[in-house]
Design an enzyme around this catalytic site. Sequence first.
Site, PDB file in Angstrom:
ATOM      1  N   SER A  95       0.829  -1.196   0.000  1.00  0.00           N
ATOM      2  CA  SER A  95       0.000   0.000   0.000  1.00  0.00           C
ATOM      3  C   SER A  95       0.873   1.260   0.000  1.00  0.00           C
ATOM      4  O   SER A  95       1.725   1.427  -0.864  1.00  0.00           O
ATOM      5  CB  SER A  95      -0.962  -0.052   1.192  1.00  0.00           C
ATOM      6  OG  SER A  95      -1.967   0.931   1.098  1.00  0.00           O
ATOM      7  N   ASP A 217      -9.878  -4.074  -6.092  1.00  0.00           N
ATOM      8  CA  ASP A 217      -9.296  -3.393  -4.931  1.00  0.00           C
ATOM      9  C   ASP A 217      -9.921  -2.004  -4.842  1.00  0.00           C
ATOM     10  O   ASP A 217      -9.706  -1.159  -5.718  1.00  0.00           O
ATOM     11  CB  ASP A 217      -7.773  -3.303  -5.102  1.00  0.00           C
ATOM     12  CG  ASP A 217      -7.058  -2.686  -3.917  1.00  0.00           C
ATOM     13  OD1 ASP A 217      -7.725  -2.083  -3.047  1.00  0.00           O
ATOM     14  OD2 ASP A 217      -5.819  -2.797  -3.858  1.00  0.00           O
ATOM     15  N   HIS A 245      -7.504  -5.312  -0.682  1.00  0.00           N
ATOM     16  CA  HIS A 245      -6.295  -4.501  -0.661  1.00  0.00           C
ATOM     17  C   HIS A 245      -5.132  -5.171   0.065  1.00  0.00           C
ATOM     18  O   HIS A 245      -4.056  -4.585   0.145  1.00  0.00           O
ATOM     19  CB  HIS A 245      -6.617  -3.156   0.003  1.00  0.00           C
ATOM     20  CG  HIS A 245      -5.562  -2.113  -0.154  1.00  0.00           C
ATOM     21  ND1 HIS A 245      -5.099  -1.700  -1.396  1.00  0.00           N
ATOM     22  CD2 HIS A 245      -4.860  -1.390   0.767  1.00  0.00           C
ATOM     23  CE1 HIS A 245      -4.173  -0.766  -1.229  1.00  0.00           C
ATOM     24  NE2 HIS A 245      -4.002  -0.564   0.070  1.00  0.00           N
TER      25      HIS A 245
END
Length: 267
Positions: A95, A217, A245
């Site tokens: 991320s 996502d 995610h």
Amino acid sequence: MDIRRRNNVTLVGPVGGPTVVLAHGFGCDQNMWRLVVPALAQRHRVVLFDYVGCGGSDLASWNAQRYSSLHGYAQDVAEVCRELDLRDAVFVGHSVSAMVGVLAAESVPERIGALVMVAPSPCYVDDEGYRGGFSTEDIEELLAALESNYLGWSSAMAPVIMGNPQRPELGQELTNSFCATDPDIARVFARTTFLSDSREDLKRVAVPTLVLECSQDVIAPREVGAYVHAAIPSSRLVTLDATGHCPQLSAPGATADAVLDFLAGLR
């Protein structure tokens, strides 16, 4: 300063093996990688750590000014790499940590020789010619909700971010991780994350890079993965057969296989 204690550094795998550094994202800690570590650690030296303010790190070392920028987190990475005297390590960032890795690789190029970006996003806000997945109003509402009731926000948002409603235990794990983070620290990290714009930084990436995206996502839609891949000439894009995610939790086998395949190609 004891960097290893400050960042709760953990070392796994054979000494002398190629080094892989695993970096967690917002509201998480190194425990998020536990399902992929066994596969990676068979032949690689795996470095795990927590950013200051997260997990088992030294919370007394947290500084709002430093961590109000992704450069503060990149400084953590650089200091861990120096402490361990790493050379040409592969940095795997999940991320927002994917962009932290970009900054760290630029600041200590001798320490980081390749990047793996897991569900990356250089900018979460839609712009002209760019889809980040959120409008400015979306982000403002998200941050306002988080700042007014962090625990309530965590309980509501974590399952959405995880994106696997048929496996509620995954959403609950992410909820627990979010809720374990100090709310004041989480508010700063959230603003740093969701208001960041690292699109220009991508153009300076000069190391082999793997971009790992999920088929669905809500945080980093596939348009973002395509953008990151196009912006980094030396990159390779792989779409995992995974939703949500956090593929290191929802699809650890596929995630580990993709990383290992990339690592094998670096030899």
